[in-house]
Design a protein around this motif. Structure first.
Motif, PDB file in Angstrom:
ATOM      1  N   ARG A   6       0.777  -1.232   0.067  1.00  0.00           N
ATOM      2  CA  ARG A   6       0.016  -0.132  -0.043  1.00  0.00           C
ATOM      3  C   ARG A   6       0.911   1.209   0.054  1.00  0.00           C
ATOM      4  N   ILE A  34       4.524   6.968   2.083  1.00  0.00           N
ATOM      5  CA  ILE A  34       4.574   5.967   3.141  1.00  0.00           C
ATOM      6  C   ILE A  34       4.291   4.747   2.276  1.00  0.00           C
ATOM      7  N   GLN A  36       3.854   0.680   2.573  1.00  0.00           N
ATOM      8  CA  GLN A  36       3.519  -0.453   3.608  1.00  0.00           C
ATOM      9  C   GLN A  36       3.476  -1.597   3.155  1.00  0.00           C
ATOM     10  N   SER A  37       3.954  -2.587   3.511  1.00  0.00           N
ATOM     11  CA  SER A  37       3.929  -4.154   3.283  1.00  0.00           C
ATOM     12  C   SER A  37       3.741  -4.997   4.597  1.00  0.00           C
ATOM     13  N   SER A  39       3.597  -5.561   8.085  1.00  0.00           N
ATOM     14  CA  SER A  39       3.823  -4.954   9.285  1.00  0.00           C
ATOM     15  C   SER A  39       5.155  -4.217   9.096  1.00  0.00           C
ATOM     16  N   GLN A  40       5.658  -3.980   7.814  1.00  0.00           N
ATOM     17  CA  GLN A  40       6.834  -3.135   7.630  1.00  0.00           C
ATOM     18  C   GLN A  40       6.265  -1.901   6.646  1.00  0.00           C
ATOM     19  N   ALA A  41       6.948  -0.606   7.160  1.00  0.00           N
ATOM     20  CA  ALA A  41       6.558   0.634   6.387  1.00  0.00           C
ATOM     21  C   ALA A  41       8.116   1.257   6.112  1.00  0.00           C
TER      22      ALA A  41
END
Length: 47
Positions: A6, A34, A36-37, A39-41
């Motif tokens: 995202r 930003i 996001q994939s 739980s990582q950003a």
């Protein structure tokens, strides 16, 4: 099935949601985004 990726504006507005590993930012204005994939950003700066 792949992970959903995202892309958000800095103020949290969702711009892109995809399972593709390729994201084209050409149509977006310069700024901070930003990515996001799971739980990582990560912060992306487009100049």
């Amino acid at each position: 099935m792949g992970q959903t990726i995202r892309l958000f504006t800095q103020d949290g507005k969702a711009l892109i949601s995809t399972q593709s590993a390729d994201i084209n930012l050409a149509g977006l204005p310069a700024g901070v985004y930003i990515l996001q994939s799971g739980s990582q950003a990560a912060r992306i700066i487009k100049k």
